[in-house]
Write an enzyme that holds these catalytic residues in place. Structure first.
Site, PDB file in Angstrom:
ATOM      1  N   ASP A 125      49.992  40.659  48.383  1.00 32.61           N
ATOM      2  CA  ASP A 125      48.900  39.815  47.891  1.00 32.61           C
ATOM      3  C   ASP A 125      48.903  39.817  46.368  1.00 32.61           C
ATOM      4  O   ASP A 125      48.711  40.859  45.736  1.00 32.61           O
ATOM      5  CB  ASP A 125      47.558  40.334  48.413  1.00 32.61           C
ATOM      6  CG  ASP A 125      46.445  39.312  48.250  1.00 32.61           C
ATOM      7  OD1 ASP A 125      46.435  38.605  47.229  1.00 32.61           O
ATOM      8  OD2 ASP A 125      45.590  39.219  49.140  1.00 32.61           O
ATOM      9  N   HIS A 173      47.878  35.773  49.548  1.00 33.10           N
ATOM     10  CA  HIS A 173      46.420  35.810  49.545  1.00 33.10           C
ATOM     11  C   HIS A 173      45.899  34.690  50.436  1.00 33.10           C
ATOM     12  O   HIS A 173      46.045  33.507  50.116  1.00 33.10           O
ATOM     13  CB  HIS A 173      45.879  35.656  48.123  1.00 33.10           C
ATOM     14  CG  HIS A 173      44.389  35.836  48.032  1.00 33.10           C
ATOM     15  ND1 HIS A 173      43.778  37.074  48.077  1.00 33.10           N
ATOM     16  CD2 HIS A 173      43.387  34.933  47.916  1.00 33.10           C
ATOM     17  CE1 HIS A 173      42.482  36.929  47.979  1.00 33.10           C
ATOM     18  NE2 HIS A 173      42.214  35.633  47.886  1.00 33.10           N
TER      19      HIS A 173
END
Length: 565
Positions: A424, A454
């Protein structure tokens, strides 16, 4: 003559090249070499772009020691390698999820280039396209302090492609045999979606709305005050972990559908408000289960960590644009000039909520001076309802003392699934995750994947060998987190209903045995039947509207606590 031959060859050259290209496509070995060459050149070009934009590159290769350790973990937990790792306390609920929720342990996420974390993040948050445009109808909810939040109810979708309609009809026939969450109640369940903290409907959230509607959910999207076109009627913005607006929205949604199961899902930084609400409300919440996709679990660490420049400036620019709309209205109550000049997310947040009218009132006089609340636009009743949040935080540490998402994690009384990815780009590294919380608290579960970006989690394209069509609708949309979250909510509902039935049968058997003991021994005074309030202490007083939901046959069942023992 020679020039004529050369002219003919020159004219036939394009056709000859096309013929060679066609022959090359018919040769599997040449196609493989061409594919490898294109992939290698594309990867080198992408590396150059990432270096220019200062984007971190995620390394997919692992050492043999890490592979061996992962294999040992998979053997112990019963999970599939290359799939998500479920980190949680070994409880009855965790074992039930491993047995019945296959999406949490089996996922074939897309490889590069579709699986690149930055491409997934951009696609899910900004540039993604969805085939079904969800239509909403908006409710404006008036809050206690005079503010307004927007609630968007999903009412339908526009199917753009005829093939999507046909696949939906086929899938509907297959789902008629299978149970869904809506089959357990007389009315469909309500899914409350909480977008990013800075507001707005992302393509990722749009896809989740359409998929949830197809599975029989009532979908409602909660928008923070001043975001997504909702009017801002007070000189007060929502702090990162302030759940007061969400609490009133949940009460309103529950009042509209009192007989429906209420579940909640947050996206990205919107998890700060959801986790704060679940912690403050404890066992008195109306929400049955919750999930957070790519959540910000440690708010202060997230604001203090350095994000890649393109993400950092993008989020900061978006927040400054929102504040500039109300700059003239906030003059005198907020330090707008300092916030608009800030160069980091921490400075922006600190300027809005930690330096409020410091020149007008010293920090030791704000709580004592009644004109301070009126300066911010709060009536005495609203200031009393807001409590400590009617006054600004004294400093940065004090701000996070009352806004950290996990500050009341021990009070959470509903199952919460957190889905995170190791690559992420917007969150701190996985080494900073509070793993001990998931290993010790039975209500928190963590699904950790190696890839996903993300709020991305794109599935690898899977085609049927026979007809070349996608196998099902979830794989067609290609979002693993959506499938996992919706299946998780369904499985948790199944488990809680079974636990509720076990508790009622156990309570009935206990009452029968006590009555038999009374008849057999008349000289012994029978102990009165203990209610839930005597068996289990509750940190907060249960509201009247919730007692009607938990009261079954005169007794309060304890499925929220029984499965953790």
């Amino acid at each position: 003559m020679e020039s004529y031959v050369l002219d003919c060859l020159f004219c036939l050259l394009p056709s000859f090249l096309l013929f060679l290209f066609y022959v090359g496509l018919r040769c599997p070995r040449l196609c493989g070499w061409a594919r490898v060459a294109v992939r290698a050149s594309s990867w080198r070009l992408w590396v150059i772009i990432c270096l220019i934009l200062q984007l971190p590159l995620h390394k997919e290769k692992r050492t043999k020691a890490e592979d061996l350790k992962s294999l040992e973990t998979d053997i112990v937990s019963g999970q599939v390698s290359d799939g998500p790792k479920l980190i949680c306390k070994p409880t009855a609920l965790a074992r039930y999820l491993l047995q019945h929720c296959g999406s949490l342990t089996k996922a074939k996420l897309a490889a590069w280039p579709r699986g690149d974390p930055h491409l997934q993040t951009f696609s899910s948050q900004i540039f993604g396209e969805h085939r079904q445009k969800v239509q909403f109808t908006r409710d404006h909810l008036l809050l206690k302090d005079g503010g307004i939040v927007a609630l968007d109810w999903a009412i339908g979708t526009r199917l753009i492609e005829l093939t999507a309609k046909r696949r939906w009809e086929v899938k509907k026939e297959h789902q008629s045999v299978r149970k869904t969450l809506g089959c357990f109640t007389s009315t469909p369940p309500v899914l409350l979606l909480i977008p990013q903290f800075w507001g707005g409907m992302t393509p990722h959230l749009q896809l989740l709305c359409s998929q949830a509607m197809r599975q029989g959910f009532y979908v409602v999207v909660f928008h923070h005050r001043g975001t997504a076109g909702s009017p801002l009627t007070t000189t007060r913005l929502t702090e990162f972990g302030d759940p007061s607006d969400l609490e009133q929205a949940v009460t309103y949604v529950h009042s509209r559908h009192p007989s429906s199961v209420l579940v909640a899902v947050s996206e990205g930084s919107g998890s700060g408000v959801l986790l704060s609400y679940l912690g403050e409300r404890g066992s008195s919440t109306c929400i049955t289960a919750a999930a957070a996709i790519s959540p910000v679990l440690l708010g202060q660490l997230w604001f203090e960590s350095a994000l890649p420049p393109i993400y950092h400036w993008g989020v900061l620019f978006h927040r400054k644009m929102q504040l500039s709309r109300y700059a003239s209205s906030f003059q005198g109550s907020l330090d707008v000039d300092r916030a608009l000049r800030s160069s980091s997310l921490r400075d922006f947040e600190e300027a809005l909520f930690c330096s409020l009218t410091k020149k007008a009132f010293p920090s030791n006089e704000r709580s004592l001076n009644p004109s301070y609340s009126s300066l911010r636009g709060f009536s005495p009743t609203a200031a009393w309802a807001l409590g400590e949040r009617a006054n600004p935080a004294q400093d940065w540490e004090n701000y996070w003392g009352r806004n950290e998402p996990l500050r009341d994690a021990d009070e959470v009384s509903v199952p919460v699934l957190c889905i995170c990815s190791s690559d992420d780009p917007l969150l701190p590294p996985t080494s900073m995750l509070p793993v001990s919380l998931f290993q010790s608290n039975p209500y928190f579960l963590l699904a950790l994947t190696d890839k996903g970006g993300h709020c991305g989690f794109t599935l690898e394209a899977s085609k049927d060998i026979n007809d070349g069509k996608p196998r099902n609708e979830e794989e067609e949309e290609g979002i693993w987190s959506h499938t996992a979250v919706l299946e998780y909510l369904k499985v948790v509902s199944d488990f809680l209903k079974e636990a509720e039935g076990d508790w009622k049968s156990w309570g009935g058997q206990l009452e029968t045995n006590s009555l038999k003991g009374q008849k057999g021994r008349m000289n012994v005074t029978a102990l009165p039947r203990r209610r839930r309030g005597a068996m289990m202490k509750r940190s907060r007083t249960q509201p009247a509207e919730q007692s009607a939901l938990d009261d079954v046959d005169g007794d309060l069942f304890t499925w929220k606590r029984s499965y953790t023992r």
